[in-house]
Design a protein around this motif. Structure first.
Motif, mmCIF file in Angstrom:
data_model
loop_
_atom_site.group_PDB
_atom_site.id
_atom_site.type_symbol
_atom_site.label_atom_id
_atom_site.label_comp_id
_atom_site.label_asym_id
_atom_site.label_seq_id
_atom_site.Cartn_x
_atom_site.Cartn_y
_atom_site.Cartn_z
ATOM 1 N N LEU A 203 -4.622 -21.406 5.271
ATOM 2 C CA LEU A 203 -4.503 -20.113 5.947
ATOM 3 C C LEU A 203 -3.168 -19.959 6.666
ATOM 4 N N LYS A 204 -2.686 -21.041 7.268
ATOM 5 C CA LYS A 204 -1.399 -20.954 7.957
ATOM 6 C C LYS A 204 -0.261 -20.732 6.964
ATOM 7 N N MET A 205 -0.401 -21.327 5.794
ATOM 8 C CA MET A 205 0.602 -21.092 4.750
ATOM 9 C C MET A 205 0.582 -19.631 4.311
ATOM 10 N N LYS A 206 -0.625 -19.060 4.132
ATOM 11 C CA LYS A 206 -0.728 -17.654 3.733
ATOM 12 C C LYS A 206 -0.162 -16.735 4.820
ATOM 13 N N ASP A 207 -0.535 -16.976 6.057
ATOM 14 C CA ASP A 207 -0.050 -16.125 7.149
ATOM 15 C C ASP A 207 1.467 -16.177 7.257
ATOM 16 N N HIS A 208 2.029 -17.364 7.050
ATOM 17 C CA HIS A 208 3.488 -17.513 7.096
ATOM 18 C C HIS A 208 4.145 -16.732 5.963
ATOM 19 N N LEU A 209 3.550 -16.794 4.774
ATOM 20 C CA LEU A 209 4.092 -16.054 3.638
ATOM 21 C C LEU A 209 4.049 -14.549 3.894
ATOM 22 N N VAL A 210 2.923 -14.060 4.386
ATOM 23 C CA VAL A 210 2.766 -12.634 4.647
ATOM 24 C C VAL A 210 3.697 -12.183 5.770
ATOM 25 N N ASP A 211 3.902 -13.049 6.756
ATOM 26 C CA ASP A 211 4.792 -12.711 7.863
ATOM 27 C C ASP A 211 6.248 -12.651 7.414
ATOM 28 N N GLN A 212 6.648 -13.612 6.589
ATOM 29 C CA GLN A 212 8.055 -13.683 6.166
ATOM 30 C C GLN A 212 8.339 -12.821 4.937
ATOM 31 N N GLY A 213 7.282 -12.489 4.176
ATOM 32 C CA GLY A 213 7.458 -11.825 2.892
ATOM 33 C C GLY A 213 8.294 -10.570 2.898
ATOM 34 N N PRO A 214 8.007 -9.593 3.769
ATOM 35 C CA PRO A 214 8.790 -8.341 3.719
ATOM 36 C C PRO A 214 10.291 -8.553 3.874
ATOM 37 N N SER A 215 10.697 -9.385 4.818
ATOM 38 C CA SER A 215 12.129 -9.617 5.014
ATOM 39 C C SER A 215 12.716 -10.391 3.834
ATOM 40 N N LEU A 216 11.927 -11.290 3.241
ATOM 41 C CA LEU A 216 12.411 -12.040 2.078
ATOM 42 C C LEU A 216 12.639 -11.110 0.892
ATOM 43 N N LEU A 217 11.743 -10.155 0.709
ATOM 44 C CA LEU A 217 11.909 -9.210 -0.392
ATOM 45 C C LEU A 217 13.161 -8.361 -0.209
ATOM 46 N N LYS A 218 13.424 -7.965 1.033
ATOM 47 C CA LYS A 218 14.643 -7.184 1.311
ATOM 48 C C LYS A 218 15.889 -8.004 1.011
ATOM 49 N N MET A 219 15.867 -9.268 1.430
ATOM 50 C CA MET A 219 17.025 -10.133 1.183
ATOM 51 C C MET A 219 17.209 -10.389 -0.306
ATOM 52 N N ALA A 220 16.089 -10.579 -1.012
ATOM 53 C CA ALA A 220 16.170 -10.810 -2.454
ATOM 54 C C ALA A 220 16.736 -9.588 -3.165
ATOM 55 N N ALA A 221 16.335 -8.390 -2.721
ATOM 56 C CA ALA A 221 16.846 -7.157 -3.324
ATOM 57 C C ALA A 221 18.341 -7.006 -3.093
ATOM 58 N N GLY A 222 18.821 -7.537 -1.957
ATOM 59 C CA GLY A 222 20.244 -7.456 -1.641
ATOM 60 C C GLY A 222 21.057 -8.611 -2.191
ATOM 61 N N GLY A 223 20.400 -9.492 -2.955
ATOM 62 C CA GLY A 223 21.090 -10.622 -3.564
ATOM 63 C C GLY A 223 21.398 -11.744 -2.598
ATOM 64 N N GLU A 224 20.773 -11.749 -1.423
ATOM 65 C CA GLU A 224 21.024 -12.798 -0.433
ATOM 66 C C GLU A 224 20.185 -14.042 -0.724
ATOM 67 N N ASP A 225 20.641 -15.175 -0.212
ATOM 68 C CA ASP A 225 19.893 -16.429 -0.338
ATOM 69 C C ASP A 225 18.804 -16.433 0.726
ATOM 70 N N TYR A 226 17.633 -15.968 0.353
ATOM 71 C CA TYR A 226 16.569 -15.801 1.347
ATOM 72 C C TYR A 226 15.927 -17.132 1.738
ATOM 73 N N THR A 227 16.002 -18.145 0.873
ATOM 74 C CA THR A 227 15.373 -19.436 1.190
ATOM 75 C C THR A 227 16.078 -20.123 2.350
#
Length: 657
Positions: free
Chosen positions: A297-321
């Motif tokens: 559950l903590k892994m899922k919550d972390h993914l959902v929390d970080q996901g929106p900003s990661l998608l924005k960074m990925a769309a902009g070609g940034e190294d989101y990892t």
């Protein structure tokens, strides 16, 4: 007014569908941030699993509480078809052909009633009885309440419609007829208006639930279906082998959430939060920081929390990892990750096939191989394995001292091949108490005229502890030496008294070119008994309870061979522990845990020993040298080592022969 009702309904439906699919699509995009993993093979077997475990609720029904879930699951499916007719009739005045037949109406009402009862029981269980594995959260109560409202308003609407039309009794609809009877004194016009109120409450509840699904724990309604289909069909508990040949790679294991595979991320969506893993985990039950439920559950919550900003960074070609925090430190503590015994009790209990152990080992690999961070005793274990090929740091020359005077052949002195290599293993070779296991087993082999030999001082560690503790480099070095040694001597069959070695040689060594027959000593002895090559004639007057080793039972499905042997020993009385076979509790030694300090409120082996003592047995039997050590320590901790014996299956059989 009817056109307005249809327009309002259509607008709400479109809004609900947009809310539902936008939520699902976002969660899908989060999954795509994970690493690739091949899970599309054996489609026929995967479909069989879908029918057995999704439609048939196979693993859900393994626990009595699963009955309620079964009725809610099928109730919703049947109600889903009924809702099409319900909305069609109420908005357009016509029924879907076949949906008005008595058998369908009765089935729908019956399952709807079951859903109501199941929801009431679930609410009482969660908020009144409050078992350890279930949390009384607001979200859970909200969802259960919403389900109750959906079913109740269905009955109220249909019952009041019956009053409005003058049809008070419909034999095929007992619940709706009951509602109609309750409101039979109401005027048709008032009943019709009230029916419309409940119709819109019903409609808004369904549409609200639809929007809520992808944003709540009920995402498991969708995630569990795919998680079951893409479940692991390979050898049970087999870990992924790292490619260490690329010298440019500097990071191993998993540090960030995006370094997990899409399937590992999907585990979070599939989790039902049922807590079955929580109450099966020996670490959780003994007060350690780890809970397999919250691991996911903590892994899922972390993914959902970080996901929106990661998608924005990925769309902009940034190294989101690179911008992500490490899982260990931000999401998990090191104590959590090191508390796991890799026993797989969590995975055995999980109704949706979540894979907890591989996640923990991946995190350990990052700690050990990339960050060089491990408890001091774990590092000492690695050093001992590197220098002496055993966790205790004992000299190689002492590996076969237990065999002196028993007339056992050593492979380097044998001309030609032997039928069986007896791989003794580190725990049996060096521990004085466990050496008696090997001596008893060898006497039985000699009694049965089995052609075998041992490696003696040439024997290497099988590497299981190194791999489970995260040191894949060291593990692969040990594997290569073992494989080379086995091939040099032309070994065709291996028998071992160590379930961890048995698991390694039969499954994980196949990635390194070893594919030979491997037997656990209880399997071999059971066969010798069946063939009449060993005949127990002496009575052994003991009352025994058998402890199932995790790496023999849950990892390899062997529960019967040890019990077959015990049943054929004259004079022996066998009592089963409450937690036995696939529900057996770990002794606390697995996953390298025997070689590190144990934290928490209580030692795992003491908890397991107490479970054994509850049976009233005077002897604890096992089939693993690590379990032997832990159970003996448990009897000492309880102060009953003088009254309670601990024996390997081979020792008990040797007494009878």
């Amino acid at each position: 007014m009817q056109p307005l009702r249809i327009i309002a309904f259509t607008v709400l439906l479109i809004a609900a569908l947009i809310g539902f699919f936008s939520g699902i699509y976002q969660r899908y995009r989060f999954l795509r941030l994970g690493q690739a993993e091949q899970r599309s093979d054996h489609s026929e077997e995967r479909m069989k699993g879908f029918f057995k475990y999704v439609l048939g609720q196979g693993k859900v029904l393994a626990e009595p509480s699963g009955i309620g879930h079964f009725f809610i699951f099928w109730g919703f499916i049947i109600l889903g078809f009924g809702e099409l007719d319900f909305f069609g009739f109420d908005l357009f005045g016509g029924h879907i052909p076949g949906f008005t037949q008595g058998w369908f109406t009765f089935t729908q009402e019956l399952f709807a009633a079951f859903v109501m009862v199941a929801v009431i029981v679930a609410l009482i269980r969660r908020y009144v009885w409050r078992p350890m594995r279930i949390e009384p959260t607001f979200e859970a109560g909200f969802i259960l309440g919403l389900i109750f409202i959906i079913v109740a308003t269905l009955f109220l609407t249909t019952g009041l419609d019956a009053v409005a039309s003058g049809a008070y009794t419909v034999p095929a609809a007992p619940m709706s007829s009951l509602v109609a009877y309750w409101f039979s004194g109401m005027s048709p016009s008032v009943a019709g208006n009230l029916a419309q109120v409940f119709f819109w409450i019903h409609t808004l509840s369904i549409f609200g639930f639809l929007v809520f699904i992808p944003r709540s724990k009920h995402l498991h309604m969708i995630g569990a279906v795919f998680n079951t289909y893409y479940r692991n069909l390979g050898p049970v508990g087999k870990l992924k082998t790292l490619d260490l040949s690329d010298e440019t790679v500097e990071e191993f294991g998993v540090a960030k959430v995006t370094q997990l595979s899409w399937k590992q991320l999907l585990d979070g969506y599939a989790c039902t939060e049922c807590g079955r893993c929580h109450v099966s985990c020996p670490a959780t039950l003994t007060g350690k920081d780890l809970s397999p439920k919250y691991l996911i559950l903590k892994m899922k919550d972390h993914l959902v929390d970080q996901g929106p900003s990661l998608l924005k960074m990925a769309a902009g070609g940034e190294d989101y990892t690179a911008s992500l925090p490490d899982l260990v430190g931000e999401v998990y503590t090191e104590d959590e990750i090191w508390a796991c015994t890799t026993c797989r009790a969590c995975e055995e209990a999980c109704p949706v096939f979540n894979e907890h152990v591989s996640l923990i080992v991946d995190l350990r690999r990052d700690l050990v191989l990339t960050k060089g961070s491990a408890p001091g005793e774990v590092n000492r274990t690695f050093t001992n394995l590197e220098r002496h090929s055993n966790e205790w740091g004992r000299p190689r020359s002492a590996r076969a001292e237990w065999a002196e005077g028993l007339g056992i052949r050593v492979m380097e002195d044998v001309e030609g091949a032997v039928d069986y290599l007896y791989y003794v293993g580190t725990a049996v070779s060096y521990d004085p108490r466990n050496q008696k296991i090997a001596q008893s087993f060898v006497k039985l082999l000699q009694k049965a005229n089995v052609d075998f030999a041992i490696l003696g001082k040439e024997e290497e560690s099988d590497g299981d502890s190194a791999r489970r503790l995260g040191n894949e480099f060291l593990y692969q070095e040990l594997v290569e030496r073992n494989v080379e040694l086995f091939k040099a001597y032309g070994v065709k069959k291996i028998v071992t008294t160590d379930p961890h070695a048995f698991n390694q040689f039969s499954k994980e060594y196949k990635d390194f070119g070893l594919d030979i027959e491997v037997l656990h000593h209880t399997q071999f002895l059971a066969e010798l008994l069946k063939e009449g090559r060993i005949i127990p004639t002496q009575r052994v007057e003991k009352t025994v309870t058998y402890h199932d080793p995790c790496y023999l039972g849950r990892y390899n499905g062997e529960y019967d061979a040890p019990r077959y042997i015990l049943e054929h020993i004259p004079g022996l009385t066998v009592l089963e522990m409450e937690r036995s076979r696939n529900k057996s509790m770990c002794c606390g030694a697995g996953g390298g845990s025997m070689f590190k300090e144990e934290t928490g409120e209580k030692r795992i082996n003491v908890e397991r020993t107490e479970q054994a003592l509850e049976t009233g047995a005077t002897t604890i039997a096992t089939a693993c040298p690590y379990c032997m050590t832990m159970m003996i320590d448990g009897t000492k901790a309880k102060g009953v080592e003088e009254e309670i014996d601990t024996n390997d299956i081979a020792e008990l059989l040797c007494m009878a022969v």
